[in-house]
Design a protein around this motif. Structure first.
Motif, PDB file in Angstrom:
ATOM      1  N   ILE A 164      -3.236   4.885   2.344  1.00 21.06           N
ATOM      2  CA  ILE A 164      -2.713   3.672   2.969  1.00 21.06           C
ATOM      3  C   ILE A 164      -3.890   2.788   3.362  1.00 21.06           C
ATOM      4  N   THR A 174       0.844  -1.177   0.000  1.00 19.45           N
ATOM      5  CA  THR A 174       0.000   0.000   0.000  1.00 19.45           C
ATOM      6  C   THR A 174       0.886   1.236   0.000  1.00 19.45           C
ATOM      7  N   PHE A 175       0.393   2.373   0.498  1.00 17.25           N
ATOM      8  CA  PHE A 175       1.064   3.679   0.419  1.00 17.25           C
ATOM      9  C   PHE A 175       1.059   4.102  -1.039  1.00 17.25           C
ATOM     10  N   VAL A 176      -0.160   4.399  -1.525  1.00 21.65           N
ATOM     11  CA  VAL A 176      -0.409   4.652  -2.946  1.00 21.65           C
ATOM     12  C   VAL A 176      -0.496   6.153  -3.200  1.00 21.65           C
ATOM     13  N   PRO A 177       0.250   6.681  -4.168  1.00 18.90           N
ATOM     14  CA  PRO A 177       0.092   8.103  -4.516  1.00 18.90           C
ATOM     15  C   PRO A 177      -1.308   8.374  -5.050  1.00 18.90           C
ATOM     16  N   ILE A 178      -1.986   9.375  -4.479  1.00 15.83           N
ATOM     17  CA  ILE A 178      -3.313   9.752  -4.945  1.00 15.83           C
ATOM     18  C   ILE A 178      -3.219  10.956  -5.881  1.00 15.83           C
ATOM     19  N   SER A 227      -0.600  14.747  -6.635  1.00 16.31           N
ATOM     20  CA  SER A 227       0.467  15.677  -6.277  1.00 16.31           C
ATOM     21  C   SER A 227       0.193  17.031  -6.917  1.00 16.31           C
ATOM     22  N   TYR A 281      -1.062  10.638  -0.237  1.00 14.83           N
ATOM     23  CA  TYR A 281      -0.974   9.179  -0.387  1.00 14.83           C
ATOM     24  C   TYR A 281      -2.107   8.511   0.390  1.00 14.83           C
ATOM     25  N   TYR A 298      -9.292   3.883   0.950  1.00 14.70           N
ATOM     26  CA  TYR A 298      -8.133   3.677   1.807  1.00 14.70           C
ATOM     27  C   TYR A 298      -8.567   3.726   3.271  1.00 14.70           C
ATOM     28  N   HIS A 345       1.953  16.348  -1.650  1.00 13.25           N
ATOM     29  CA  HIS A 345       1.802  14.971  -2.135  1.00 13.25           C
ATOM     30  C   HIS A 345       0.852  14.230  -1.206  1.00 13.25           C
TER      31      HIS A 345
END
Lengths: 174, 172
Positions: free
Chosen positions: A171, A4-8, A10, A169, A29, A167
């Motif tokens: 999770i 996980t820890f996905v960029p949503i 920026s 993210y 998430y 940024h």
């Protein structure tokens, strides 16, 4: 389980802006992480970063914080804040050139419909004798809606300068 | 391209008002670091949620803390403890304001003593505690289980709806 820890999303500012909003945040998430590198148009002694959930400007935010400037350390709290959750400090025009404050904000259970904590950690160190604070914030949001948008602003109405980055993210837990 | 890491290992959601401890067991040694998170309340104000590794109840834990109460900034050190704090100053009751505590447990499967970094966020709109701590478990065994409970004894329990999540993080 997939990592996980996905960029949503920026955002990098090409010109100054008073605020930045992440909208239509997926509700899939468990927690959100927001990483910010910022500098403001304030002339001196950078202001406070604030995060507003769902454009909520009712007095649903509060904080307890710990902060230090290299000479002294302090702790205080603020209840019933209307603008948003205080989460860190920014740098300003009298900071060392090209120096931006780094902040990380953690929002566990952002999609909850009950009160939820928000953690903030910021470091605006700039190798100068100007008064800037390293800080840790424990904030609380007492709204009753899942967070679908986040707005980041500076509490004195200053603007973020070009080059400021945000940024977001997502999770997931298992 | 490197493989993404930060993998959810397990999540426990407390579904009653009687759970006094939670044990995460069978932790694989395939990650580099662990991240453990507690979000929730307990059965009384001011209770600290604490953790033990591998069932070790000996005086093998210590910490150095920096915390703010909203009025004072304090640094403290504790040695020879039988557990370590994850979340301090929780609020009592199932539906009141939750606190969060996060521990980054570094090199948990290594053969040296184990260091953890914790961040506590507990604000209650006029009171609270914000804290960062460095914790040490003086044992060279790999961590295979983590037990969480309330430091004030078995008469205290986790609030209904509290969540405990464990993630594994791999180095490059």
């Amino acid at each position: 389980m997939a990592a996980t820890f996905v960029p949503i999303q920026s955002v990098t500012l090409a010109s100054s802006a008073a605020s930045v909003t992440f909208s239509s945040i997926p509700q899939t998430y468990t927690d959100l992480v927001l990483k910010i590198s910022c500098r403001t148009t304030a002339s001196a002694n950078g202001g406070t970063l604030v995060i507003q959930l769902n454009s909520d400007t009712a007095s649903n935010y509060s904080y307890t914080r710990l902060y230090a400037n290299g000479a002294s350390s302090y702790s205080d709290f603020g209840g019933g804040q209307p603008t948003g959750a205080r989460i860190g400090f920014t740098t300003a025009a009298n900071s060392t050139s090209n120096t931006f404050a780094s902040s990380e904000i953690y929002l566990p259970n952002y999609a909850s419909t009950t009160a939820r904590p928000i953690s903030g950690f910021s470091v605006p160190e700039n190798n100068a004798t100007n008064v800037y604070y390293t800080s840790v914030y424990a904030s609380l949001y007492r709204g009753t809606s899942a967070a679908t948008s986040l707005t980041i602003l500076e509490d004195a109405g200053q603007s973020f300068v070009a080059g400021t980055t945000f940024h977001l993210y997502g999770i997931k837990n298992s | 391209m490197a493989t993404a890491t930060y993998e959810p290992i397990t999540t426990v959601t407390v579904a009653n008002s009687t759970t006094t401890s939670v044990t995460l067991s069978g932790i694989a040694g395939t990650y580099t670091d662990l991240r453990l998170q507690f979000v929730g309340t307990t059965s009384a104000n001011g209770v600290t949620v604490v953790m033990q590794f591998n069932g070790d109840t000996g005086a093998n834990y210590s910490d150095t803390l920096l915390y703010g109460t909203g009025t004072t900034a304090t640094s403290a050190r504790n040695t020879g403890m039988s557990y370590m704090p994850l979340t301090s100053y929780t609020q009592g009751g199932d539906t009141t304001n939750p606190a969060s505590g996060v521990a980054d447990i570094f090199s948990y499967a290594g053969s040296t003593y184990k260091t953890s970094l914790t961040t506590v966020s507990a604000d209650y709109n006029g009171s609270g505690r914000v804290e960062q701590g460095v914790l040490l478990w003086r044992n060279t065994a790999a961590i295979t289980s983590i037990r969480l409970f309330c430091d004030s004894g078995t008469s205290f329990y986790f609030g209904n709806g509290a969540t405990i999540t464990l993630w594994g993080i791999k180095a490059a």
